[in-house]
Design a protein around this motif. Structure first.
Motif, PDB file in Angstrom:
ATOM      1  N   LEU A 263       0.828  -1.203   0.000  1.00  0.00           N
ATOM      2  CA  LEU A 263       0.000   0.000   0.000  1.00  0.00           C
ATOM      3  C   LEU A 263       0.870   1.264   0.000  1.00  0.00           C
ATOM      4  O   LEU A 263       0.524   2.256  -0.655  1.00  0.00           O
ATOM      5  N   ALA A 264       2.007   1.219   0.701  1.00  0.00           N
ATOM      6  CA  ALA A 264       2.909   2.369   0.719  1.00  0.00           C
ATOM      7  C   ALA A 264       3.469   2.649  -0.676  1.00  0.00           C
ATOM      8  O   ALA A 264       3.650   3.800  -1.067  1.00  0.00           O
ATOM      9  N   THR A 265       3.735   1.589  -1.428  1.00  0.00           N
ATOM     10  CA  THR A 265       4.228   1.758  -2.796  1.00  0.00           C
ATOM     11  C   THR A 265       3.178   2.441  -3.665  1.00  0.00           C
ATOM     12  O   THR A 265       3.483   3.364  -4.432  1.00  0.00           O
ATOM     13  N   TRP A 266       1.943   1.985  -3.564  1.00  0.00           N
ATOM     14  CA  TRP A 266       0.857   2.611  -4.333  1.00  0.00           C
ATOM     15  C   TRP A 266       0.698   4.083  -3.943  1.00  0.00           C
ATOM     16  O   TRP A 266       0.499   4.945  -4.808  1.00  0.00           O
ATOM     17  N   ALA A 267       0.783   4.379  -2.641  1.00  0.00           N
ATOM     18  CA  ALA A 267       0.600   5.760  -2.181  1.00  0.00           C
ATOM     19  C   ALA A 267       1.696   6.673  -2.702  1.00  0.00           C
ATOM     20  O   ALA A 267       1.439   7.804  -3.121  1.00  0.00           O
ATOM     21  N   SER A 268       2.950   6.173  -2.697  1.00  0.00           N
ATOM     22  CA  SER A 268       4.077   7.016  -3.128  1.00  0.00           C
ATOM     23  C   SER A 268       3.979   7.397  -4.595  1.00  0.00           C
ATOM     24  O   SER A 268       4.472   8.443  -5.005  1.00  0.00           O
ATOM     25  N   ARG A 269       3.338   6.574  -5.396  1.00  0.00           N
ATOM     26  CA  ARG A 269       3.259   6.857  -6.831  1.00  0.00           C
ATOM     27  C   ARG A 269       2.380   8.063  -7.140  1.00  0.00           C
ATOM     28  O   ARG A 269       2.559   8.706  -8.174  1.00  0.00           O
ATOM     29  N   VAL A 270       1.418   8.334  -6.275  1.00  0.00           N
ATOM     30  CA  VAL A 270       0.514   9.465  -6.524  1.00  0.00           C
ATOM     31  C   VAL A 270       0.702  10.570  -5.496  1.00  0.00           C
ATOM     32  O   VAL A 270      -0.093  11.503  -5.433  1.00  0.00           O
ATOM     33  N   GLY A 271       1.755  10.462  -4.676  1.00  0.00           N
ATOM     34  CA  GLY A 271       2.029  11.507  -3.698  1.00  0.00           C
ATOM     35  C   GLY A 271       1.096  11.515  -2.515  1.00  0.00           C
ATOM     36  O   GLY A 271       0.978  12.533  -1.822  1.00  0.00           O
ATOM     37  N   ALA A 272       0.437  10.388  -2.235  1.00  0.00           N
ATOM     38  CA  ALA A 272      -0.479  10.307  -1.099  1.00  0.00           C
ATOM     39  C   ALA A 272       0.275   9.835   0.142  1.00  0.00           C
ATOM     40  O   ALA A 272       1.312   9.178   0.052  1.00  0.00           O
ATOM     41  N   GLN A 273      -0.250  10.170   1.304  1.00  0.00           N
ATOM     42  CA  GLN A 273       0.338   9.726   2.558  1.00  0.00           C
ATOM     43  C   GLN A 273      -0.284   8.403   2.981  1.00  0.00           C
ATOM     44  O   GLN A 273      -1.443   8.120   2.660  1.00  0.00           O
ATOM     45  N   VAL A 274       0.486   7.596   3.709  1.00  0.00           N
ATOM     46  CA  VAL A 274      -0.004   6.317   4.188  1.00  0.00           C
ATOM     47  C   VAL A 274       0.305   6.193   5.675  1.00  0.00           C
ATOM     48  O   VAL A 274       1.380   6.578   6.135  1.00  0.00           O
ATOM     49  N   VAL A 275      -0.657   5.686   6.417  1.00  0.00           N
ATOM     50  CA  VAL A 275      -0.504   5.453   7.854  1.00  0.00           C
ATOM     51  C   VAL A 275      -0.473   3.954   8.078  1.00  0.00           C
ATOM     52  O   VAL A 275      -1.349   3.228   7.603  1.00  0.00           O
ATOM     53  N   ARG A 276       0.540   3.480   8.792  1.00  0.00           N
ATOM     54  CA  ARG A 276       0.700   2.053   9.006  1.00  0.00           C
ATOM     55  C   ARG A 276       1.073   1.791  10.458  1.00  0.00           C
ATOM     56  O   ARG A 276       1.510   2.693  11.167  1.00  0.00           O
ATOM     57  N   GLY A 277       0.895   0.550  10.891  1.00  0.00           N
ATOM     58  CA  GLY A 277       1.234   0.167  12.250  1.00  0.00           C
ATOM     59  C   GLY A 277       2.157  -1.031  12.246  1.00  0.00           C
ATOM     60  O   GLY A 277       2.546  -1.531  11.193  1.00  0.00           O
TER      61      GLY A 277
END
Length: 417
Positions: A263-277
């Protein structure tokens, strides 16, 4: 007289003998060489310099360092290399800074409008059943009961569903009998109308996004692992960004190690932030933090990927219920999307029913539709669940998730005239 001269002559002779002896003693012997003197280098002596003229040599001044040459416009400056250390000296260690990781390139997703039209060739397998099979059967000169049985079997084999197939065949038989429809164009128009009606074009297929009461909309993505849930979540983010939305993603599928990284990879492609635990952490806590991050960042949509590896209905109900309760401390959940694998066919509907019983599912994302000849599963899903299909996956590409449009879908199923 002679006697008197004799003593005198003797004395004179003695004196002469003594003088000769003394002379011979003082003279060097003939033939003897003088002792060899050591050969010494000759020293040329110049004119004597007065002491007042002799001065100590001046200390040598270090040569000034050359400034780096000014580079010509458009060319890099030339920096001289450092001087090597003097013999016997140890050069200080040179610290090499680690290379900075390259920042991911921000991609611009393709517009969502017209994606289904662009991807219609991906439905070629289903086109063989609907466009060639059904139209070929309906184009026969005489449509008897056997012909209609073949039409019915074709629809059922395409996963349209028994109930929906019965209704479609009944309407087709009536209209062809009453209207006497026989031309290819008339049959195509008739079949297009009936299939579109079976997909219920009046259903609302829009995604509920945007700021509500000053807070971002929250979309939960649910489904079993293996259906493409996390990948679909990343592609949904691209759909939202393509439509001008701002997104924060929450990686609440903490039971699967690769889900957060994916999910972090997908987010980085469009400049979105990702929250993970942490792996194996509390999914509800991640969902809560994601919504909070979305509020602080001022985005209009928070997209949360939930856990799909739950072995029983009770565990699923408890987990999704907890996530929903925690998220609703910030605001209501706007949308719950169920991801289904189109290649699973009717078997996937039993899994879908479990999710609809424990969560308020508002839309279906049907993935891998390009990998099956059973495109009629869209009709079966809507009929069985009473929930509209909102997005369909038609390939492996990042922008191969298309908003579902019944008219465009049926047109793609039937193929070109």
């Amino acid at each position: 007289m002679k006697d008197a001269l004799v003593p005198v002559l003797v004395v004179i002779g003695l004196l002469l003998l003594a003088g000769l002896t003394l002379f011979l003693v003082r003279q060097p012997r003939r033939g003897a060489l003088p002792p060899a003197e050591e050969q010494r280098p000759g020293i040329e002596r110049g004119e004597k310099i007065p002491p007042s003229v002799i001065t100590a040599p001046a200390p040598e001044k270090p040569a000034p360092e050359k400034a780096p040459e000014q580079a010509a416009p458009g060319k890099p400056a030339v920096v001289p290399a450092p001087a090597p250390p003097a013999p016997g000296e140890t050069a200080p260690p040179v610290e090499i800074a680690p290379p900075k990781p390259a920042e991911p390139e921000i991609e611009t997703p393709e517009p969502t409008a017209g994606r289904l039209v662009r991807l219609r060739a991906r439905l070629s397998r289903s086109q063989n059943v609907f466009g060639k099979g059904l139209l070929g059967l309906l184009s026969r000169d005489h449509l008897d009961d056997d012909a209609w049985d073949e039409v019915e079997e074709s629809l059922i084999s395409a996963d349209v569903g028994v109930q929906a197939t019965t209704e479609i065949v009944a309407k087709l038989r009536e209209r062809t009998r009453v209207l006497g429809t026989r031309t290819s164009a008339d049959l195509r128009a008739l079949l297009t109308e009936e299939l579109t009606e079976a997909l219920d074009p009046k259903l609302d297929r829009s995604l509920r996004t945007g700021v509500v009461d000053g807070k971002p909309s929250v979309i939960l993505v649910v489904g079993v692992n293996g259906a493409g849930k996390t990948t679909s979540c990343g592609k949904i983010a691209r759909v939202l960004v393509a439509d001008g939305h701002t997104v924060v993603l929450g990686a609440a599928d903490t039971f699967r190690a690769a889900a957060a990284e994916q999910l972090a990879t997908w987010a980085s492609r469009v400049g979105a932030q990702v929250v993970r635990g942490p792996e194996g952490g509390d999914p509800a806590a991640v969902a809560f933090d994601a919504v909070k991050k979305g509020i602080d960042a001022g985005v209009d949509t928070v997209l949360i990927d939930t856990a799909g590896r739950l072995q029983n209905k009770v565990g699923l109900m408890d987990e999704l219920g907890k996530i929903k309760r925690v998220v609703e401390k910030h605001g209501p959940v706007s949308e719950t999307l169920l991801v289904l694998d189109a290649t699973a066919g009717q078997n996937g509907l039993s899994q879908a029913r479990v999710f609809t019983e424990v969560a308020d599912v508002t839309g279906v994302v049907l993935t891998k539709l390009d990998g099956t000849a059973k495109g009629g599963i869209v009709i079966a899903v809507q009929r069985a669940l009473g929930i509209p299909v909102k997005l369909v996956g038609l390939g492996e590409g990042p922008d191969d998730l298309a908003p579902f449009d019944p008219q465009q879908f049926v047109s793609a199923l039937l193929g070109d005239e």
